[in-house]
Each structure stands twice: as C-alpha cells, then as structure tokens.
Design an enzyme around this catalytic site. Sequence first.
Site, short mmCIF file in Angstrom:
data_model
loop_
_atom_site.label_atom_id
_atom_site.label_comp_id
_atom_site.label_asym_id
_atom_site.label_seq_id
_atom_site.Cartn_x
_atom_site.Cartn_y
_atom_site.Cartn_z
CD GLN A 17 -2.60 -1.14 2.19
OE1 GLN A 17 -2.34 -0.78 3.45
NE2 GLN A 17 -3.94 -1.83 2.39
CD GLU A 71 12.81 11.66 -11.98
OE1 GLU A 71 12.58 12.56 -11.39
OE2 GLU A 71 13.70 11.50 -13.29
#
Length: 119
Positions: A17, A71
Amino acid sequence: MASSGNTGIKRIIKAGQYSWQGFYAAYQHEEAFRQEIWVLLIAIPLALWLGENRLETALLIGSILLLLMVELLNSAIEAVVDRMGSERHELAGRAKDMGSAAVFVATINALVLWLVMLF
C-alpha cells in the site's frame, strides 16, 4: 525501537500500500516520472519485439526500470529537502544536484544500452 505490530502477510500488504501511494504521489506531482512511465509503456513492447533473446529484452526493459527507480529516489530527496525549508543552503543544493546527476547517469545508461543492443 518500537514495532508497528505488522508482521507476516499484514506487513507485506501494508508495504504494498505504501509503495502504491508512492507511485501515485510521484505520478501526480512529478512531470519527469510521468514522462518516464510513458517511455516504459512504449519500451516494453519495443523490447519484446526488438530483443533478440530474453537477456536482451530484460536489459532493455531493466534499463528503463532503473531510470524510474533513480527518478523516484531523486524525487524523494527533493521532497525532503524542500520540506526542510525554503532558505538556500549549500548542502540542500548539493543533495538536489547529486540526485539530478543520478537521474542523468541512469538516462545515459538507458540510452547507451538501447543503442548498443539495437545497432
């Protein structure tokens, strides 16, 4: 150190999650991450088509996944630095510049790998 009480499968579900929240936040707030996701979506079928074997295909796709990982880490560094304050500090600037340099190196890695594998 206090434990969250999450163990086993519950810990794995919670970790998943949190990961999806991170993906969603990066996609919502980071233009470069959105662009790189689209590159990945184009690169996967291209790698499957152009890769001469499974290793080449894995390397082509993996180079873009590595770029996405870098990134994400760069975006996390920038978020933490920005959270700490808006005043200019040499170390904050250095951290952001080094994160950007890491993205640049990962981009060059992907480009070189694709060029070497395909030409």
